[in-house]
Scaffold this motif. Structure first.
Motif, PDB file in Angstrom:
ATOM      1  N   PRO A  62       0.676  -1.189  -0.016  1.00  0.00           N
ATOM      2  CA  PRO A  62       0.149   0.100   0.166  1.00  0.00           C
ATOM      3  C   PRO A  62       0.898   1.360  -0.153  1.00  0.00           C
ATOM      4  N   LYS A  63       2.132   1.115   0.421  1.00  0.00           N
ATOM      5  CA  LYS A  63       2.889   2.456   0.595  1.00  0.00           C
ATOM      6  C   LYS A  63       3.498   2.746  -0.932  1.00  0.00           C
ATOM      7  N   VAL A  64       3.219   2.199  -1.932  1.00  0.00           N
ATOM      8  CA  VAL A  64       3.448   2.178  -3.440  1.00  0.00           C
ATOM      9  C   VAL A  64       2.561   2.792  -4.014  1.00  0.00           C
ATOM     10  N   ASN A  65       2.564   4.226  -4.276  1.00  0.00           N
ATOM     11  CA  ASN A  65       1.481   4.928  -4.864  1.00  0.00           C
ATOM     12  C   ASN A  65       2.171   6.423  -5.142  1.00  0.00           C
ATOM     13  N   THR A  66       2.759   6.131  -6.489  1.00  0.00           N
ATOM     14  CA  THR A  66       3.583   7.228  -7.145  1.00  0.00           C
ATOM     15  C   THR A  66       2.843   7.801  -8.388  1.00  0.00           C
ATOM     16  N   ARG A  67       3.070   9.092  -8.584  1.00  0.00           N
ATOM     17  CA  ARG A  67       2.458   9.902  -9.767  1.00  0.00           C
ATOM     18  C   ARG A  67       3.646  10.414 -10.497  1.00  0.00           C
ATOM     19  N   THR A  68       3.794  10.196 -11.600  1.00  0.00           N
ATOM     20  CA  THR A  68       4.845  10.747 -12.492  1.00  0.00           C
ATOM     21  C   THR A  68       4.204  11.567 -13.659  1.00  0.00           C
ATOM     22  N   SER A  69       4.671  12.609 -13.873  1.00  0.00           N
ATOM     23  CA  SER A  69       4.371  13.399 -15.100  1.00  0.00           C
ATOM     24  C   SER A  69       5.436  13.436 -15.993  1.00  0.00           C
ATOM     25  N   GLY A  70       5.264  13.765 -17.166  1.00  0.00           N
ATOM     26  CA  GLY A  70       6.094  13.917 -18.277  1.00  0.00           C
ATOM     27  C   GLY A  70       5.777  14.766 -19.379  1.00  0.00           C
ATOM     28  N   VAL A  71       6.783  15.153 -20.092  1.00  0.00           N
ATOM     29  CA  VAL A  71       6.507  15.641 -21.426  1.00  0.00           C
ATOM     30  C   VAL A  71       7.005  14.621 -22.636  1.00  0.00           C
ATOM     31  N   TYR A  72       6.006  14.352 -23.458  1.00  0.00           N
ATOM     32  CA  TYR A  72       6.598  13.400 -24.418  1.00  0.00           C
ATOM     33  C   TYR A  72       6.703  14.304 -25.956  1.00  0.00           C
ATOM     34  N   LEU A  73       7.934  13.950 -26.505  1.00  0.00           N
ATOM     35  CA  LEU A  73       8.410  14.657 -27.701  1.00  0.00           C
ATOM     36  C   LEU A  73       8.446  13.537 -28.842  1.00  0.00           C
ATOM     37  N   ARG A  74       8.262  14.063 -30.131  1.00  0.00           N
ATOM     38  CA  ARG A  74       8.424  13.230 -31.281  1.00  0.00           C
ATOM     39  C   ARG A  74       9.879  12.867 -31.447  1.00  0.00           C
ATOM     40  N   ALA A  75      10.085  11.413 -31.603  1.00  0.00           N
ATOM     41  CA  ALA A  75      11.383  10.969 -31.810  1.00  0.00           C
ATOM     42  C   ALA A  75      11.976  11.404 -33.048  1.00  0.00           C
ATOM     43  N   ASP A  76      13.081  11.976 -33.356  1.00  0.00           N
ATOM     44  CA  ASP A  76      13.800  12.262 -34.635  1.00  0.00           C
ATOM     45  C   ASP A  76      14.146  10.766 -35.364  1.00  0.00           C
ATOM     46  N   PRO A  77      13.706  10.681 -36.517  1.00  0.00           N
ATOM     47  CA  PRO A  77      14.275   9.443 -37.212  1.00  0.00           C
ATOM     48  C   PRO A  77      15.371   8.969 -37.106  1.00  0.00           C
ATOM     49  N   GLU A  78      16.354   9.763 -36.960  1.00  0.00           N
ATOM     50  CA  GLU A  78      18.030   9.454 -36.958  1.00  0.00           C
ATOM     51  C   GLU A  78      18.129   9.124 -35.507  1.00  0.00           C
ATOM     52  N   ASP A  79      17.314   9.413 -34.618  1.00  0.00           N
ATOM     53  CA  ASP A  79      17.666   9.014 -33.149  1.00  0.00           C
ATOM     54  C   ASP A  79      17.172   7.486 -33.196  1.00  0.00           C
ATOM     55  N   LEU A  80      16.120   7.166 -33.858  1.00  0.00           N
ATOM     56  CA  LEU A  80      15.528   5.842 -33.893  1.00  0.00           C
ATOM     57  C   LEU A  80      16.593   5.124 -34.480  1.00  0.00           C
ATOM     58  N   ASN A  81      17.050   5.402 -35.680  1.00  0.00           N
ATOM     59  CA  ASN A  81      18.250   4.601 -36.344  1.00  0.00           C
ATOM     60  C   ASN A  81      19.596   4.318 -35.308  1.00  0.00           C
ATOM     61  N   ILE A  82      19.807   5.208 -34.497  1.00  0.00           N
ATOM     62  CA  ILE A  82      20.927   5.219 -33.637  1.00  0.00           C
ATOM     63  C   ILE A  82      20.548   4.004 -32.451  1.00  0.00           C
TER      64      ILE A  82
END
Length: 108
Positions: A62-82
């Motif tokens: 019951p002590k595990v109750n965590t909220r995480t927020s974030g920003v999601y950015l589109r990946a660059d196609p070259e990043d995916l290749n790497i």
């Protein structure tokens, strides 16, 4: 020393995980690690950006109750290749660069 708990996908220590799988998880971790579940919401702001949150909880811990927020950015196609490629040094450099970028977002 107590054995660490392994939450797959969160530790970033793939080499140790692969070694553990070859000789059995009992050697390195508690195999009765808690089951986690959660819910989340992602709001699309534009074609390249979204924000949202994810809440994690456990019925058995019951002590595990965590909220995480974030920003999601589109990946660059070259990043995916790497990331999908075989160049470990390039992958590490890209991840370090993205972490610096993301940390700069949180400092605004």
């Amino acid at each position: 020393m107590d054995k660490p708990r392994i939450f797959l996908g969160s530790s970033g220590k793939q080499e140790k995980l692969l070694q553990a799988l070859t000789r059995g998880l009992e050697d390195v971790a508690h195999v009765e690690a808690p089951q986690l579940d959660g819910t989340g919401e992602i709001r699309v702001e534009s074609a390249d950006r979204a924000d949202g949150y994810f809440t994690t909880h456990s019925d058995t811990h019951p002590k595990v109750n965590t909220r995480t927020s974030g920003v999601y950015l589109r990946a660059d196609p070259e990043d995916l290749n790497i990331l999908d490629g075989r160049g470990n040094r390039q992958r590490a450099e890209l991840i370090a660069e993205r972490l610096r970028d993301w940390k700069s977002i949180t400092n605004v």
